[in-house]
Design a protein around this motif. Structure first.
Motif, PDB file in Angstrom:
ATOM      1  N   TYR A   1      51.689  41.902  30.507  1.00 13.69           N
ATOM      2  CA  TYR A   1      52.343  42.724  30.839  1.00 13.69           C
ATOM      3  C   TYR A   1      53.095  42.798  29.547  1.00 13.69           C
ATOM      4  O   TYR A   1      53.847  44.603  29.642  1.00 13.69           O
ATOM      5  CB  TYR A   1      54.278  41.542  31.017  1.00 13.69           C
TER       6      TYR A   1
ATOM      7  N   ASP B   1      50.188  32.471  32.781  1.00 13.78           N
ATOM      8  CA  ASP B   1      49.177  32.733  33.255  1.00 13.78           C
ATOM      9  C   ASP B   1      48.380  33.805  32.120  1.00 13.78           C
ATOM     10  O   ASP B   1      48.912  34.133  31.160  1.00 13.78           O
ATOM     11  CB  ASP B   1      49.601  33.911  34.114  1.00 13.78           C
TER      12      ASP B   1
ATOM     13  N   TYR C   1      46.420  35.883  31.583  1.00 13.24           N
ATOM     14  CA  TYR C   1      46.595  37.618  31.540  1.00 13.24           C
ATOM     15  C   TYR C   1      48.548  37.962  30.968  1.00 13.24           C
ATOM     16  O   TYR C   1      48.736  38.689  30.062  1.00 13.24           O
ATOM     17  CB  TYR C   1      45.983  38.677  32.070  1.00 13.24           C
ATOM     18  N   LYS C   2      48.397  37.652  31.867  1.00 19.68           N
ATOM     19  CA  LYS C   2      50.695  37.924  31.920  1.00 19.68           C
ATOM     20  C   LYS C   2      51.122  37.951  30.833  1.00 19.68           C
ATOM     21  O   LYS C   2      51.921  38.679  30.176  1.00 19.68           O
ATOM     22  CB  LYS C   2      51.232  37.726  33.173  1.00 19.68           C
TER      23      LYS C   2
END
Ligand code: SF4
Ligand code: SF4
Ligand code: FES
Lengths: 126, 258
Positions: B191, B220, B222-223
């Motif tokens: 993000y 998460d 990644y996020k």
């Protein structure tokens, strides 16, 4: 070229709701490695110049054996987690990323098992 | 693999020299990234000889003067010219910052102005912010509450209000977001610092009733967890905010639920 909306792309496949486990495991692993690492280096320094029998005697003490195994577990676990993140960051093609992460996982598991079995063997063939 | 080299045709080449013929004595060279989608080709670095004696003190003043007096095709975003709208974010002298609050006097030697790093360039200094904006929408930046609204406003104690200080001031200029290597490599899923700072702004708001849902969405690898605490974000924020701290707070909030 995709005609998916920017919001659709940003949301992607949603959240896996596990990311924090990896993060916590990395941190706890790092904390455990400090005393274990210091103990291991200290012990190895004490064995400089010693012969195999002296090493075997050291390795056969139950306390040393347990700590050695814990150290190996923490070390490989931590190295595996750290390197996984590096691969995830820097390897872009999805197939290559997934393959290298898997290869790393099995390599770490193999090396860790080999090290622990060696320590056990040294201990129990006295 | 990570592309350390730019794709063919996107390496900037030397462009035009816009000489100052007015006999000015207080000249400073401005090297500015130019890309024209209509003609295509490689981006160019044009050089403008700016007369500082007739130019305002900020980098944005120089850009406006160039557009006004030297080359009207120079394209860039700006609006408030006082650091509240977040439009004029560029890479100035190697750091992402707001051109309107960056004094020319703080820069030694030639002034280099590039678009924000690692975003698609639309024209000259204008880059495509669709993706970061969409990421901002994805965190649902509005108050969510199931309790019916009271007669008047929803109340908040002074201490709870103080928790939003250092967060509400963000002007979404994306200087921090685009200075982060993690965002360069994994921006499709990570993000980024500006969006996460905004996520923290809603997680921290005592009137919001969707904290759990928000944290679940963020948990998460990644996020949120692609942030490796490199701190580039905090170093570059022209409003003096600390996105890295906000992200640390989010990670702790998620960890506390485990
Ligand atoms: S702390 Fe570092 S990795 Fe995290 S968002 Fe900021 S610059 Fe990126
Ligand atoms: S945190 Fe600072 S740099 Fe980042 S978008 Fe907000 S104001 Fe800009
Ligand atoms: S012009 Fe509004 S922030 Fe610079």
């Amino acid at each position: 070229m995709s005609m998916r909306s920017p919001l659709g792309q940003a949301r992607g496949s949603g959240s896996t709701d596990h990311g924090v486990q990896h993060w916590l495991a990395e941190r706890f692993g790092a904390i455990a490695l400090v005393p274990l690492g210091l103990w291991f280096v200290y012990s190895m320094l004490g064995l400089i110049g010693a012969d195999y029998n002296a090493y075997q005697e050291w390795q056969s003490q139950p306390g040393n054996l347990i700590l050695t195994i814990l150290f190996l577990l923490a070390l490989f676990h931590h190295a595996h987690m750290g390197l996984t993140v590096v691969l995830e960051d820097y390897v872009q093609p999805e197939w290559l990323k997934n393959t290298s992460v898997l290869v790393l996982k099995y390599t770490a598991f193999f090396l860790c098992t080999a090290c622990i079995l060696s320590a056990l063997r040294v201990t129990f063939t006295a | 693999m990570v592309k350390f080299a730019l794709p063919a045709g996107s390496n900037p080449v030397k462009g035009k020299l816009h000489k100052n013929e007015t006999g000015a004595t207080n000249i400073r060279n401005f090297h500015i990234y130019r890309y024209d989608p209509d003609t295509g080709g490689s981006p160019q670095i044009d050089t403008f000889e700016v007369d500082l004696d007739i130019c305002g003190p900020m980098v944005l003043d120089a850009l406006i003067m160039i557009k006004d007096k030297m080359d009207s095709t120079l394209t860039f975003r700006r609006s408030c010219r006082e650091g509240v709208c977040g439009s004029c974010s560029f890479n100035v002298d190697g750091t992402n910052t707001l051109a309107c609050t960056k004094p020319i006097a703080e820069i030694k030697g030639d002034v280099k102005i590039y678009p924000l790093p690692h975003l698609p360039v639309i024209k000259d200094l204008v880059c495509d912010l669709s993706h970061p904006y969409a990421q901002y929408s994805a965190i649902e930046p509005w108050l969510k509450a199931d309790t019916p609204p009271p007669e008047r406003e929803r109340l908040q104690s002074e201490e709870d209000r103080a928790k939003l200080d250092g967060l509400w001031e963000c002007i979404l200029c994306f200087c921090c977001q685009t200075s982060c290597m993690s965002y360069w490599w994994s921006g499709d899923r990570f993000y980024g610092s500006a969006v996460l700072l905004q996520a923290d702004r809603w997680v921290q708001d005592s009137r919001d009733e969707a904290k759990g849902e928000r944290l679940t969405e963020l948990n998460d690898s990644y996020k949120l967890f692609r942030c490796h605490t490199i701190m580039n974000c905090t170093a570059s924020c022209p409003k003096g905010l600390n996105p890295a701290k906000a992200i640390g707070h989010l990670k702790n909030q998620v960890a506390r639920r485990e």
